[in-house]
Design an enzyme around this catalytic site. Structure first.
Site, PDB file in Angstrom:
ATOM      1  N   SER A   1       5.445  17.807   4.744  1.00 59.14           N
ATOM      2  CA  SER A   1       4.328  17.598   5.126  1.00 59.14           C
ATOM      3  C   SER A   1       4.553  17.647   7.387  1.00 59.14           C
ATOM      4  O   SER A   1       4.004  17.590   8.081  1.00 59.14           O
ATOM      5  CB  SER A   1       3.991  15.749   5.489  1.00 59.14           C
ATOM      6  OG  SER A   1       3.857  15.258   4.197  1.00 59.14           O
TER       7      SER A   1
ATOM      8  N   HIS B   1       1.675  23.577   2.091  1.00 55.39           N
ATOM      9  CA  HIS B   1       1.401  21.929   2.550  1.00 55.39           C
ATOM     10  C   HIS B   1      -0.183  21.541   1.746  1.00 55.39           C
ATOM     11  O   HIS B   1      -1.130  22.103   2.142  1.00 55.39           O
ATOM     12  CB  HIS B   1       1.301  22.005   3.623  1.00 55.39           C
ATOM     13  CG  HIS B   1       1.173  20.577   4.221  1.00 55.39           C
ATOM     14  ND1 HIS B   1       0.345  19.859   5.289  1.00 55.39           N
ATOM     15  CD2 HIS B   1       1.535  18.838   3.403  1.00 55.39           C
ATOM     16  CE1 HIS B   1      -0.062  18.770   5.301  1.00 55.39           C
ATOM     17  NE2 HIS B   1       1.266  17.872   4.218  1.00 55.39           N
TER      18      HIS B   1
ATOM     19  N   GLU C   1      -1.876  23.788   3.184  1.00 57.39           N
ATOM     20  CA  GLU C   1      -2.017  24.487   4.606  1.00 57.39           C
ATOM     21  C   GLU C   1      -0.759  25.553   4.285  1.00 57.39           C
ATOM     22  O   GLU C   1       0.382  24.848   3.638  1.00 57.39           O
ATOM     23  CB  GLU C   1      -1.869  23.036   5.813  1.00 57.39           C
ATOM     24  CG  GLU C   1      -1.281  23.416   7.236  1.00 57.39           C
ATOM     25  CD  GLU C   1      -0.912  22.050   8.394  1.00 57.39           C
ATOM     26  OE1 GLU C   1      -0.609  20.935   7.192  1.00 57.39           O
ATOM     27  OE2 GLU C   1      -1.430  22.704   8.767  1.00 57.39           O
TER      28      GLU C   1
ATOM     29  N   ASN D   1      -1.054  16.735  10.015  1.00 59.00           N
ATOM     30  CA  ASN D   1      -0.592  15.951  10.182  1.00 59.00           C
ATOM     31  C   ASN D   1      -0.020  15.454  12.245  1.00 59.00           C
ATOM     32  O   ASN D   1       0.345  14.806  12.562  1.00 59.00           O
ATOM     33  CB  ASN D   1       0.851  15.480   9.758  1.00 59.00           C
ATOM     34  CG  ASN D   1       0.584  15.688   8.137  1.00 59.00           C
ATOM     35  OD1 ASN D   1      -0.704  14.642   7.768  1.00 59.00           O
ATOM     36  ND2 ASN D   1       0.923  15.726   7.219  1.00 59.00           N
TER      37      ASN D   1
HETATM   38  P1  NAI Z   1       6.696  10.702  -3.795  1.00 58.22           P
HETATM   39  O1  NAI Z   1       7.468   9.330  -3.357  1.00 58.22           O
HETATM   40  O2  NAI Z   1       5.417  10.127  -4.307  1.00 58.22           O
HETATM   41  O3  NAI Z   1       7.445  11.069  -4.542  1.00 58.22           O
HETATM   42  C1  NAI Z   1       8.383  11.536  -4.199  1.00 58.22           C
HETATM   43  C2  NAI Z   1       9.851  11.968  -5.342  1.00 58.22           C
HETATM   44  O4  NAI Z   1      10.503  12.937  -5.148  1.00 58.22           O
HETATM   45  C3  NAI Z   1       9.809  10.913  -6.144  1.00 58.22           C
HETATM   46  O5  NAI Z   1       9.700  10.843  -7.572  1.00 58.22           O
HETATM   47  C4  NAI Z   1      11.671  11.022  -6.456  1.00 58.22           C
HETATM   48  O6  NAI Z   1      12.129  10.294  -7.416  1.00 58.22           O
HETATM   49  C5  NAI Z   1      12.026  12.423  -6.331  1.00 58.22           C
HETATM   50  N1  NAI Z   1      12.569  13.353  -5.861  1.00 58.22           N
HETATM   51  C6  NAI Z   1      13.390  13.129  -4.220  1.00 58.22           C
HETATM   52  N2  NAI Z   1      15.118  13.311  -4.144  1.00 58.22           N
HETATM   53  C7  NAI Z   1      14.665  14.328  -5.377  1.00 58.22           C
HETATM   54  C8  NAI Z   1      15.706  15.312  -5.818  1.00 58.22           C
HETATM   55  N3  NAI Z   1      16.709  15.838  -4.877  1.00 58.22           N
HETATM   56  N4  NAI Z   1      15.659  15.999  -6.724  1.00 58.22           N
HETATM   57  C9  NAI Z   1      13.811  15.587  -7.548  1.00 58.22           C
HETATM   58  N5  NAI Z   1      13.164  14.518  -7.277  1.00 58.22           N
HETATM   59  C10 NAI Z   1      13.503  13.631  -6.026  1.00 58.22           C
HETATM   60  O7  NAI Z   1       6.425  10.768  -2.595  1.00 58.22           O
HETATM   61  P2  NAI Z   1       5.536  12.257  -1.574  1.00 58.22           P
HETATM   62  O8  NAI Z   1       4.390  11.434  -1.640  1.00 58.22           O
HETATM   63  O9  NAI Z   1       4.892  13.092  -3.382  1.00 58.22           O
HETATM   64  O10 NAI Z   1       5.646  13.224  -0.948  1.00 58.22           O
HETATM   65  C11 NAI Z   1       6.242  14.315  -1.739  1.00 58.22           C
HETATM   66  C12 NAI Z   1       5.906  15.251  -0.578  1.00 58.22           C
HETATM   67  O11 NAI Z   1       5.304  15.784  -0.016  1.00 58.22           O
HETATM   68  C13 NAI Z   1       6.782  15.012   1.111  1.00 58.22           C
HETATM   69  O12 NAI Z   1       7.897  15.795   1.541  1.00 58.22           O
HETATM   70  C14 NAI Z   1       5.923  14.076   1.393  1.00 58.22           C
HETATM   71  O13 NAI Z   1       6.135  14.419   2.897  1.00 58.22           O
HETATM   72  C15 NAI Z   1       4.991  15.514   1.218  1.00 58.22           C
HETATM   73  N6  NAI Z   1       3.288  15.408   1.396  1.00 58.22           N
HETATM   74  C16 NAI Z   1       3.077  13.901   0.838  1.00 58.22           C
HETATM   75  C17 NAI Z   1       1.794  13.814   1.284  1.00 58.22           C
HETATM   76  C18 NAI Z   1       1.025  12.211   0.786  1.00 58.22           C
HETATM   77  O14 NAI Z   1      -0.023  11.619   1.469  1.00 58.22           O
HETATM   78  N7  NAI Z   1       1.959  11.348   0.302  1.00 58.22           N
HETATM   79  C19 NAI Z   1       0.555  14.352   1.173  1.00 58.22           C
HETATM   80  C20 NAI Z   1       1.220  16.513   1.519  1.00 58.22           C
HETATM   81  C21 NAI Z   1       2.962  16.597   1.631  1.00 58.22           C
END
Ligand code: NAI
Length: 286
Positions: free
Chosen positions: A120, A141, A153, A191
């Site tokens: 993000s 993104h 993005e 963001n």
């Molecule tokens: P989330 O917390 O729902 O999921 C992240 C997942 O990554 C978890 O299941 C975790 O177990 C896994 N994980 C963590 N470290 C790991 C590793 N080293 N190897 C494999 N798996 C690993 O987070 P979310 O919301 O899906 O966000 C993920 C990314 O997307 C972040 O970089 C966030 O900034 C970005 N993002 C999030 C948005 C949102 O609205 N939540 C929107 C756009 C981008």
């Protein structure tokens, strides 16, 4: 690079599971990986039920739905990414953790593969420079939820090549998305503008300007936003919002990006939003 046919998605949380679904429905061979096996099982279930729901609403034919399910494979081993054309990383919003993963991926995937991050806010240039293929590293993104939101993005790092940019843009367009392009500065476009607004909504709540409901209603009916900023923060995840504010503060060096103490306190207390059942609001169904 020739057309992208296969993708490895790392991180099976909110974003990764949606990106994997989008890719599978659009005919790509998909590997979805998470370090947490419970997250993989949850993603498997939720993707299957979302595909089923698209079929039952006639938004996807039965055959296409079955094909999408066949296109998806779940794994806990990065070795399965050896032959993918692109990796889309959607793990925790931490520069250190992402860099470590990109180093591992760089050693495993084929030479021509693109490494994309769904970050993000974190610098693509810095993630890229942890690898030996910086020209093939890019920001892709997606918005939340990826199958629904129309925008992607794309962020070019300082050394991202035109080939990498064009292949990534074509892929996003194959997914039916409108693409915008940002230079690599903290928070990019969306963001950079959204998070200070969410942070300000927390300040309004923290200093007692109004109730959470009135803050959200004010922005919904007063500025035509489909969701209020506090409701949206719960949807995104308060931990994700806090991480992005820290990246803006460190990267842009202006104290106006300091995270609101109430946002920090909620995250410290495990109030992460919808995904944990409580954030600014309380949710009965996670
Ligand atoms: P989330 O917390 O729902 O999921 C992240 C997942 O990554 C978890 O299941 C975790 O177990 C896994 N994980 C963590 N470290 C790991 C590793 N080293 N190897 C494999 N798996 C690993 O987070 P979310 O919301 O899906 O966000 C993920 C990314 O997307 C972040 O970089 C966030 O900034 C970005 N993002 C999030 C948005 C949102 O609205 N939540 C929107 C756009 C981008």
């Amino acid at each position: 690079m020739s057309e992208i046919r296969s993708v490895g998605v790392v991180g099976a949380g909110q974003m990764g599971s949606g990106i994997a679904q989008l890719a599978a429905v659009n005919g790509l061979q998909v590997w979805l990986l998470d370090s947490d096996s419970a997250a993989v099982s949850k993603a498997h279930q939720s993707i299957s039920s979302r595909i089923q729901s698209l079929v039952s609403k006639d938004l996807l034919t039965k055959e296409k739905g079955a094909e999408a399910v066949r296109n998806l494979r779940f794994t806990s081993s990065l070795e399965d990414f050896r032959s993918v054309d692109i990796v889309i990383e959607a793990i925790v919003e931490s520069e250190e953790v992402k860099k470590k993963l990109f180093v591992q991926l760089d050693n495993i995937v084929k030479d021509s593969a693109i490494l994309a991050s769904n970050t993000s806010s974190i610098s693509i240039t810095r993630i890229a420079s942890a690898t030996r293929r910086p020209s093939q590293v890019i920001g892709m993104h997606f918005m939340n939820p990826p199958p629904v939101m129309k925008l992607v993005e794309i962020i070019r790092g300082a050394t991202t090549s035109d080939n990498t940019f064009n292949a990534t843009k074509s892929l996003a367009e194959r997914f039916g998305k409108k693409v915008i392009c940002s230079q690599d500065y903290s928070g990019f476009i969306v963001n950079r503008i959204l998070m200070p607004m969410i942070n300000e909504a927390f300040h309004a709540l923290y200093t007692g300007v109004a109730t959470k409901e009135d803050i959200d209603t004010g922005m919904k009916l007063g500025t035509n936003h489909p969701m209020g900023p506090l409701e949206l923060a719960d949807h995104i995840g308060l931990d994700v919002c806090l991480s992005i504010m820290k990246v803006l503060l460190n990267g842009l060096g202006d104290s106006k990006y300091s995270p609101c103490p109430l946002l920090v306190q909620y995250v410290d207390a495990g109030r992460l939003g919808r995904k944990s059942g409580v954030g600014v609001y309380t949710y009965s169904k996670i």
